[in-house]
Design a protein around this motif. Structure first.
Motif, PDB file in Angstrom:
ATOM      1  N   HIS A 222      37.223  25.966 -19.815  1.00  0.00           N
ATOM      2  CA  HIS A 222      36.682  24.633 -20.079  1.00  0.00           C
ATOM      3  C   HIS A 222      37.447  23.530 -19.346  1.00  0.00           C
ATOM      4  N   ASP A 223      38.305  23.916 -18.417  1.00  0.00           N
ATOM      5  CA  ASP A 223      39.020  22.952 -17.581  1.00  0.00           C
ATOM      6  C   ASP A 223      39.798  21.951 -18.431  1.00  0.00           C
TER       7      ASP A 223
ATOM      8  N   ARG B  94      39.724   7.587 -18.033  1.00  0.00           N
ATOM      9  CA  ARG B  94      39.466   8.900 -17.437  1.00  0.00           C
ATOM     10  C   ARG B  94      40.374   9.988 -17.986  1.00  0.00           C
ATOM     11  N   HIS B  95      41.214   9.648 -18.941  1.00  0.00           N
ATOM     12  CA  HIS B  95      42.095  10.622 -19.583  1.00  0.00           C
ATOM     13  C   HIS B  95      41.875  10.558 -21.091  1.00  0.00           C
ATOM     14  N   TYR B  96      41.775  11.738 -21.705  1.00  0.00           N
ATOM     15  CA  TYR B  96      41.546  11.819 -23.140  1.00  0.00           C
ATOM     16  C   TYR B  96      42.562  12.774 -23.757  1.00  0.00           C
ATOM     17  N   GLY B  97      42.963  12.452 -24.994  1.00  0.00           N
ATOM     18  CA  GLY B  97      43.853  13.339 -25.727  1.00  0.00           C
ATOM     19  C   GLY B  97      43.191  13.785 -27.015  1.00  0.00           C
ATOM     20  N   VAL B  98      43.255  15.101 -27.291  1.00  0.00           N
ATOM     21  CA  VAL B  98      42.741  15.661 -28.540  1.00  0.00           C
ATOM     22  C   VAL B  98      43.840  16.519 -29.150  1.00  0.00           C
ATOM     23  N   ALA B  99      43.666  16.918 -30.404  1.00  0.00           N
ATOM     24  CA  ALA B  99      44.710  17.684 -31.082  1.00  0.00           C
ATOM     25  C   ALA B  99      44.514  19.177 -30.944  1.00  0.00           C
ATOM     26  N   ARG B 100      43.245  19.622 -30.907  1.00  0.00           N
ATOM     27  CA  ARG B 100      42.953  21.056 -30.992  1.00  0.00           C
ATOM     28  C   ARG B 100      41.933  21.467 -29.937  1.00  0.00           C
ATOM     29  N   LEU B 101      41.992  22.723 -29.597  1.00  0.00           N
ATOM     30  CA  LEU B 101      41.137  23.258 -28.542  1.00  0.00           C
ATOM     31  C   LEU B 101      39.655  22.997 -28.792  1.00  0.00           C
TER      32      LEU B 101
ATOM     33  N   ILE C 281      41.554  10.686 -28.998  1.00  0.00           N
ATOM     34  CA  ILE C 281      40.346  10.738 -29.830  1.00  0.00           C
ATOM     35  C   ILE C 281      40.341  11.996 -30.698  1.00  0.00           C
ATOM     36  N   LYS C 282      41.534  12.405 -31.099  1.00  0.00           N
ATOM     37  CA  LYS C 282      41.650  13.550 -32.007  1.00  0.00           C
ATOM     38  C   LYS C 282      41.097  13.185 -33.377  1.00  0.00           C
ATOM     39  N   ALA C 283      40.940  14.195 -34.235  1.00  0.00           N
ATOM     40  CA  ALA C 283      40.437  14.012 -35.604  1.00  0.00           C
ATOM     41  C   ALA C 283      39.155  13.196 -35.601  1.00  0.00           C
ATOM     42  N   ASP C 284      38.207  13.616 -34.725  1.00  0.00           N
ATOM     43  CA  ASP C 284      36.911  12.947 -34.606  1.00  0.00           C
ATOM     44  C   ASP C 284      37.101  11.459 -34.340  1.00  0.00           C
TER      45      ASP C 284
ATOM     46  N   ILE D 210      36.762  21.311 -26.236  1.00  0.00           N
ATOM     47  CA  ILE D 210      35.553  22.031 -25.830  1.00  0.00           C
ATOM     48  C   ILE D 210      34.308  21.218 -26.163  1.00  0.00           C
ATOM     49  N   HIS D 211      34.285  20.600 -27.342  1.00  0.00           N
ATOM     50  CA  HIS D 211      33.128  19.799 -27.739  1.00  0.00           C
ATOM     51  C   HIS D 211      32.906  18.635 -26.769  1.00  0.00           C
ATOM     52  N   LEU D 212      33.985  18.024 -26.301  1.00  0.00           N
ATOM     53  CA  LEU D 212      33.835  16.934 -25.328  1.00  0.00           C
ATOM     54  C   LEU D 212      33.276  17.453 -24.009  1.00  0.00           C
ATOM     55  N   ARG D 213      33.773  18.585 -23.570  1.00  0.00           N
ATOM     56  CA  ARG D 213      33.235  19.172 -22.328  1.00  0.00           C
ATOM     57  C   ARG D 213      31.750  19.485 -22.495  1.00  0.00           C
ATOM     58  N   GLU D 214      31.387  20.046 -23.628  1.00  0.00           N
ATOM     59  CA  GLU D 214      29.986  20.394 -23.857  1.00  0.00           C
ATOM     60  C   GLU D 214      29.110  19.155 -23.923  1.00  0.00           C
ATOM     61  N   ASP D 215      29.721  18.017 -24.248  1.00  0.00           N
ATOM     62  CA  ASP D 215      28.991  16.751 -24.291  1.00  0.00           C
ATOM     63  C   ASP D 215      28.906  16.105 -22.917  1.00  0.00           C
ATOM     64  N   GLY D 216      29.478  16.744 -21.892  1.00  0.00           N
ATOM     65  CA  GLY D 216      29.331  16.258 -20.529  1.00  0.00           C
ATOM     66  C   GLY D 216      30.480  15.435 -19.995  1.00  0.00           C
ATOM     67  N   HIS D 217      31.583  15.346 -20.718  1.00  0.00           N
ATOM     68  CA  HIS D 217      32.707  14.549 -20.229  1.00  0.00           C
ATOM     69  C   HIS D 217      33.449  15.294 -19.130  1.00  0.00           C
ATOM     70  N   THR D 218      33.676  14.606 -18.029  1.00  0.00           N
ATOM     71  CA  THR D 218      34.279  15.226 -16.853  1.00  0.00           C
ATOM     72  C   THR D 218      35.699  14.751 -16.610  1.00  0.00           C
ATOM     73  N   GLY D 219      36.227  13.856 -17.447  1.00  0.00           N
ATOM     74  CA  GLY D 219      37.594  13.383 -17.273  1.00  0.00           C
ATOM     75  C   GLY D 219      38.602  14.454 -17.632  1.00  0.00           C
TER      76      GLY D 219
END
Length: 407
Positions: free
Chosen positions: A111-112, A72-79, A50-53, A83-92
Motif C-alpha cells: 500500500h506504499d 502532502r504528508h499524513y500521519g496515522v497510528a495504525r496500518l 489524522i489518526k483515530a479517525d 490502508i483506508h486512506l490509500r483505498e480512498d485515493g490519497h496519493t500523498g
C-alpha cells in the motif's frame, strides 16, 4: 377510559425527528488551520496527523480538506488507517506512527506506506523482508525521553547504516517525539532536542526527512525544533482548531472545526425538591423547567461533567443537572415563566461544545481530561455533518465510519 390508540399517538409526539445528537465538522476550518500551520512552519512541510479517525472528525473528509490546503504528508497510528486512506485515493505520503508487527511489513509495501522503525527487532525484520521488488520506506524513531517507542540514541547511527546498505530499504525519515513541549520554556523539551541534534550530527547517511516538532513544539520551542534540512512538522490537535491549552491556542489564528449539538427531546416543569437522574443527587431548588437532551456518555459526552458542565441553549448558558446518563442528560432552564425557559421548545438544539462556546477546552476541564479525549470520544453512533463555510455548502449528514482496528 382513555383510548389506547390516542395514548400511543400522544406519546409519539415526544419523539424528535432526526438525530438527537450531531457533530458538525467545518471543512473550511480544517483548510484554514492547515494553511496557518504551514505558514508558521516556514520551509518545513506540514504533516497532518489524522489518526483515530482524525481525532473523531472523520479521516477521509479531513484528509481531502487538508490536501486541498496543500498538505502532502499524513500521519496515522495504525496500518488499517493508512490502508483506508490509500483505498480512498490519497496519493500523498502516509506514515504509520505506531510500531509495526513484523508479519505486517509486506502490507506496507503493498500500500506504499511509510513505517516506523521503533526498535532493533523491527529494524531486523525490515532487513529480512525488504527487497528491491517490495521496497520498504522507513522512518527511524529515536527515544530522546518520551519513554514510549524508539531506539536509544547511541544505537541509531549503526542501525541507520545497516538500513542504508540494505537493498529495498529507503530511509525516509529520522524522528523523535517531545514529552513536554506543550509547556512553554520546558527544560526537558530542550534536553530532548539537544539529544536529537546529537544523533542527527552523528549520522553519516542520507535521510529524506528529519522531524521532531509536534504542535506543542511548533508553538513553544519554535524554529529550533524544525530547522533541520527537509524537515516536517507533525500537527494533530491544531489541525482541528485547538492546542493543548487555551493559552497555546491563542498563539495562532485557529478555528475549531467541530460543533457538538443535542436536541431537546422532552420538556417538563417540576416543583421544588424534585430529584433529577440517577442517584437523586440533584434536586430542583425551586419550580424549574427541565430540558432532557438526547446526548449522554454513550455519545461521548463525559459523565464526569455531571453537575459541572453547562450548555448553550435559548441564548443562555444553562447548567447540566443530575447525573449524565448513557443516552441523555438534563438541563436546568430556570423558572418556567422566565427566559431562557420561555425561549426553548422541544426539538431545539443545545450546543454541548463548539467555536462559540462552551469550548472543548471547557468540557475537558469539567471532565478532568484534555480536549484530545473529548474529540476522540465522540461516539461512532453520532452522525457527522460536513459543512464548508467557504461556499456555505453542506454535505449530507451521514454516520461516521467506525475507527480502524488492528484486525
Amino acid at each position: 377510559m382513555r383510548n389506547p390508540t390516542s395514548l400511543a399517538i400522544n406519546r409519539s409526539a415526544d419523539i424528535v425527528e432526526g438525530a438527537p445528537v450531531t457533530a458538525t465538522v467545518d471543512l473550511a476550518a480544517i483548510r484554514h488551520n492547515a494553511r496557518i500551520l504551514q505558514e508558521r512552519a516556514g520551509e518545513a512541510e506540514l504533516m497532518a496527523v489524522i489518526k483515530a479517525d482524525a481525532y473523531g472528525h472523520g479521516a477521509r473528509p479531513v484528509a481531502r480538506a487538508a490536501h486541498e490546503a496543500g498538505v502532502r504528508h499524513y500521519g496515522v497510528a495504525r496500518l488499517p488507517e493508512g490502508i483506508h486512506l490509500r483505498e480512498d485515493g490519497h496519493t500523498g505520503r502516509i506514515l504509520v506512527l505506531g510500531a509495526p508487527s513484523p508479519e505486517q511489513l509486506p502490507r506496507y509495501a503493498d500500500h506504499d506506506l511509510d513505517l516506523t522503525v521503533s526498535s532493533a527487532d523491527v529494524a531486523a525484520a525490515v532487513l529480512r523482508r525488504a527487497s528491491p521488488t517490495a521496497p520498504l520506506r522507513v522512518h527511524v524513531k529515536v527515544d530522546t525521553g518520551m519513554g514510549r517507542l524508539g531506539l536509544p540514541p547511541d544505537d541509531v547511527p549503526a542501525i541507520l547504516a545497516r538500513l542504508s546498505d540494505a537493498p529495498g530499504v529507503r530511509l525516509a525519515g529520522l524522528w523523535t517525539h517531545f514529552a513536554t513541549a506543550d509547556a512553554s520554556g520546558s527544560a526537558f523539551a530542550q534536553t530532548q532536542l539537544d539529544r536529537f541534534r546529537a544523533v542527527v550530527e552523528a549520522v553519516d547517511v542520507d535521510v529524506e526527512h528529519v522531524h521532531a516538532a509536534n504542535t506543542g513544539a511548533l508553538l513553544t520551542v519554535g524554529e529550533p525544533a524544525y530547522d533541520f534540512g527537509a524537515s516536517l512538522v507533525r500537527s494533530g490537535i491544531a489541525l482541528y482548531g485547538l492546542a493543548a491549552t487555551p493559552e497555546l491556542s491563542a498563539r495562532l489564528d485557529l478555528r475549531p472545526a467541530m460543533r457538538l449539538t443535542a436536541r431537546v427531546t422532552q420538556l417538563k416543569t417540576v416543583p421544588a425538591g424534585t430529584p433529577i437522574s440517577y442517584g437523586a443527587r440533584w434536586q430542583a431548588p425551586r419550580r424549574t423547567r427541565i430540558a432532557t437532551l438526547g446526548a449522554g456518555y454513550g455519545d461521548g459526552y463525559p459523565r464526569r461533567g455531571s453537575g459541572r458542565a453547562s450548555v448553550r441553549i435559548g441564548g443562555a448558558s444553562c447548567p447540566v443537572v443530575g447525573t449524565i446518563c448513557m443516552d441523555m442528560c438534563m438541563i436546568d432552564l430556570g423558572p418556567p415563566d422566565q427566559a431562557p425557559a420561555t425561549r426553548v421548545e422541544r426539538g431545539d438544539e443545545a450546543v454541548l461544545f463548539g467555536p462559540a462556546g462552551p469550548t472543548a477546552h471547557e468540557v475537558a476541564q469539567w471532565s478532568d481530561t484534555i480536549p484530545y479525549e473529548i474529540f476522540c470520544g465522540v461516539s461512532p453512533r453520532v452522525p457527522r455533518r460536513y459543512t464548508d463555510r467557504a461556499d456555505d455548502a453542506s454535505v449530507q449528514a451521514r454516520p461516521v465510519q467506525p475507527a480502524a482496528s488492528d484486525a
